[in-house]
Enzyme design. Sequence first.
Site, PDB file in Angstrom:
ATOM      1  N   CYS A  72       0.817  -1.222   0.000  1.00  0.00           N
ATOM      2  CA  CYS A  72       0.000   0.000   0.000  1.00  0.00           C
ATOM      3  C   CYS A  72       0.849   1.269   0.000  1.00  0.00           C
ATOM      4  O   CYS A  72       0.354   2.344  -0.339  1.00  0.00           O
ATOM      5  CB  CYS A  72      -0.951   0.005   1.193  1.00  0.00           C
ATOM      6  SG  CYS A  72      -2.128  -1.347   1.119  1.00  0.00           S
ATOM      7  N   ASN A  99      -9.950   0.353  -0.397  1.00  0.00           N
ATOM      8  CA  ASN A  99      -8.488   0.398  -0.345  1.00  0.00           C
ATOM      9  C   ASN A  99      -7.934  -0.291  -1.591  1.00  0.00           C
ATOM     10  O   ASN A  99      -8.041  -1.505  -1.725  1.00  0.00           O
ATOM     11  CB  ASN A  99      -8.029  -0.311   0.937  1.00  0.00           C
ATOM     12  CG  ASN A  99      -6.513  -0.313   1.092  1.00  0.00           C
ATOM     13  OD1 ASN A  99      -5.773   0.011   0.163  1.00  0.00           O
ATOM     14  ND2 ASN A  99      -6.056  -0.696   2.272  1.00  0.00           N
ATOM     15  N   HIS A 116      -3.179   7.707   1.676  1.00  0.00           N
ATOM     16  CA  HIS A 116      -3.584   6.360   1.273  1.00  0.00           C
ATOM     17  C   HIS A 116      -4.965   6.105   1.860  1.00  0.00           C
ATOM     18  O   HIS A 116      -5.242   6.458   3.011  1.00  0.00           O
ATOM     19  CB  HIS A 116      -2.566   5.350   1.794  1.00  0.00           C
ATOM     20  CG  HIS A 116      -3.011   3.932   1.644  1.00  0.00           C
ATOM     21  ND1 HIS A 116      -3.489   3.432   0.453  1.00  0.00           N
ATOM     22  CD2 HIS A 116      -3.062   2.906   2.532  1.00  0.00           C
ATOM     23  CE1 HIS A 116      -3.808   2.161   0.616  1.00  0.00           C
ATOM     24  NE2 HIS A 116      -3.566   1.819   1.874  1.00  0.00           N
TER      25      HIS A 116
HETATM   26  O1  UT7 Z   1      -3.671  -0.538   3.513  1.00  0.00           O
HETATM   27  C1  UT7 Z   1      -2.820  -1.200   4.358  1.00  0.00           C
HETATM   28  C2  UT7 Z   1      -2.958  -0.759   5.731  1.00  0.00           C
HETATM   29  N1  UT7 Z   1      -4.184  -1.238   6.294  1.00  0.00           N
HETATM   30  C3  UT7 Z   1      -4.799  -0.562   7.224  1.00  0.00           C
HETATM   31  O2  UT7 Z   1      -4.366   0.512   7.562  1.00  0.00           O
HETATM   32  C4  UT7 Z   1      -5.985  -1.182   7.884  1.00  0.00           C
HETATM   33  C5  UT7 Z   1      -5.926  -0.908   9.349  1.00  0.00           C
HETATM   34  N2  UT7 Z   1      -6.988  -1.536  10.122  1.00  0.00           N
HETATM   35  C6  UT7 Z   1      -8.292  -1.178  10.014  1.00  0.00           C
HETATM   36  O3  UT7 Z   1      -8.644  -0.375   9.167  1.00  0.00           O
HETATM   37  C7  UT7 Z   1      -9.277  -1.738  10.992  1.00  0.00           C
HETATM   38  O4  UT7 Z   1      -8.574  -2.405  12.022  1.00  0.00           O
HETATM   39  C8  UT7 Z   1     -10.305  -2.735  10.365  1.00  0.00           C
HETATM   40  C9  UT7 Z   1     -11.256  -1.965   9.482  1.00  0.00           C
HETATM   41  C10 UT7 Z   1      -9.568  -3.785   9.560  1.00  0.00           C
HETATM   42  C11 UT7 Z   1     -11.106  -3.406  11.441  1.00  0.00           C
HETATM   43  O5  UT7 Z   1     -11.752  -2.435  12.263  1.00  0.00           O
HETATM   44  P1  UT7 Z   1     -11.652  -2.557  13.838  1.00  0.00           P
HETATM   45  O6  UT7 Z   1     -12.445  -1.461  14.395  1.00  0.00           O
HETATM   46  O7  UT7 Z   1     -10.188  -2.598  14.187  1.00  0.00           O
HETATM   47  O8  UT7 Z   1     -12.394  -3.899  14.114  1.00  0.00           O
HETATM   48  P2  UT7 Z   1     -11.821  -5.220  14.790  1.00  0.00           P
HETATM   49  O9  UT7 Z   1     -10.910  -5.942  13.883  1.00  0.00           O
HETATM   50  O10 UT7 Z   1     -11.338  -4.877  16.160  1.00  0.00           O
HETATM   51  O11 UT7 Z   1     -13.161  -6.056  14.924  1.00  0.00           O
HETATM   52  C12 UT7 Z   1     -14.258  -5.600  15.755  1.00  0.00           C
HETATM   53  C13 UT7 Z   1     -15.402  -6.574  15.611  1.00  0.00           C
HETATM   54  C14 UT7 Z   1     -14.974  -8.022  15.770  1.00  0.00           C
HETATM   55  O12 UT7 Z   1     -16.006  -8.713  16.434  1.00  0.00           O
HETATM   56  P3  UT7 Z   1     -15.928  -9.012  18.011  1.00  0.00           P
HETATM   57  O13 UT7 Z   1     -14.679  -9.835  18.199  1.00  0.00           O
HETATM   58  O14 UT7 Z   1     -15.838  -7.674  18.669  1.00  0.00           O
HETATM   59  O15 UT7 Z   1     -17.203  -9.756  18.291  1.00  0.00           O
HETATM   60  C15 UT7 Z   1     -14.869  -8.541  14.368  1.00  0.00           C
HETATM   61  O16 UT7 Z   1     -15.090  -9.926  14.270  1.00  0.00           O
HETATM   62  O17 UT7 Z   1     -15.948  -6.483  14.288  1.00  0.00           O
HETATM   63  C16 UT7 Z   1     -16.014  -7.778  13.690  1.00  0.00           C
HETATM   64  N3  UT7 Z   1     -15.836  -7.643  12.256  1.00  0.00           N
HETATM   65  C17 UT7 Z   1     -16.882  -7.442  11.424  1.00  0.00           C
HETATM   66  N4  UT7 Z   1     -18.188  -7.325  11.659  1.00  0.00           N
HETATM   67  C18 UT7 Z   1     -18.981  -7.107  10.593  1.00  0.00           C
HETATM   68  C19 UT7 Z   1     -14.691  -7.683  11.540  1.00  0.00           C
HETATM   69  N5  UT7 Z   1     -14.974  -7.505  10.237  1.00  0.00           N
HETATM   70  C20 UT7 Z   1     -16.319  -7.362  10.140  1.00  0.00           C
HETATM   71  C21 UT7 Z   1     -17.205  -7.144   9.073  1.00  0.00           C
HETATM   72  N6  UT7 Z   1     -18.516  -7.030   9.333  1.00  0.00           N
HETATM   73  N7  UT7 Z   1     -16.770  -7.033   7.787  1.00  0.00           N
END
Ligand code: UT7
Length: 323
Positions: free
Chosen positions: A114, A280, A250
């Site tokens: 990225c 992304n 980005h």
């Molecule tokens: O381009 C390269 C660099 N990449 C980035 O910069 C990405 C950086 N990371 C992020 O943007 C975020 O961490 C994500 C968007 C990937 C995830 O968001 P988050 O707020 O960090 O969510 P999380 O991974 O902590 O997940 C929170 C909850 C989880 O459920 P529980 O364990 O709290 O019950 C996940 O299982 O959200 C759940 N979850 C979803 N729910 C509905 C994860 N993906 C999804 C989904 N739909 N698609």
Amino acid sequence: MTLRSQVAGCGAYLPERIVTNHELAGRLDTSDEWIRQRTGIGERRVAAPGELTSDLAVRAAERALSNAGMKGSDLDLLVVATATPDNTFPATATKVQARLGMRRGAAFDVQAVCAGFIFALSVADNALRLGQARTALVVGAETFSRILDWADRGTCVLFGDGAGALVLRAVPAAAPGGRFILSNHLHSDGRQYDILYVDGGPSSTRCTGFLRMEGREVFRLAIQHLSSVVDEALAANDLTASDIDWLVPHQANSRIIDGMGRKLGLSKDKVVVTIERHANTSAASIPLAIQAAVEDGRIQPGHLVLMEALGGGLSWGASLVRW
Ligand code: UT7
């Protein structure tokens, strides 16, 4: 004579097929609300079967060349930033080179995921400054849809396909207006190799593999590293955040983008955001956003544009450009 790299034109291309959050919610345990709230993404483009990274790159490159009033035969350097090349080798850039009618100079790929566009821009800028080339094309092109695990809701909702390109030409540093790339700042920390990676490859598994990410940790480190690299870029040029006309980040997560805008004290209308429509697109995200802001007249000659990106590696960087 001291040479610098001036932006001569830009262009972008998106595949036709739009995949909305609602479509994904029909086949995965996710929702439009979750995706929009946590990422800012509303839809993404997905390349058609048989449509390759090189196809997207060529379309974006042709538009950038046309906007620059140039032809492929005018180029003597082509750098393609991609983590999703058509084949393991040769470089996708060589296929693009042939299709653009570029018959001299060098064409190669740069892989910093990225952050790839910033890394490729830096490589091309260095070559122009050193007089190794006079006209360069820098392309960011990706088909991440091919390396997504479409059953993993934690990753597959985040990415899209696309391409964007910038044409650069060498100009004397003393030319009036100072319209050129001011500086590029690149960093990597391989200790985080396995928080954002693809679990395949020719040397390890012979399979292409799928993208895997510890999202929360990448998010935390993105804020930290991007904050420090934009400070580094401004300090290196004796500039402050108030000098910036446009932040072109980005497009990984609107919460990261908003955080960077707040850190720099920029009002929201100074930050170019395309994540809602593009998701992304990895190395393509910055040139796609640039094209959107040039096309609608926001970015104008003489404006100070700050770009920043972080991706797998981890690798991250920033570029400051007087447009
Ligand atoms: O381009 C390269 C660099 N990449 C980035 O910069 C990405 C950086 N990371 C992020 O943007 C975020 O961490 C994500 C968007 C990937 C995830 O968001 P988050 O707020 O960090 O969510 P999380 O991974 O902590 O997940 C929170 C909850 C989880 O459920 P529980 O364990 O709290 O019950 C996940 O299982 O959200 C759940 N979850 C979803 N729910 C509905 C994860 N993906 C999804 C989904 N739909 N698609």
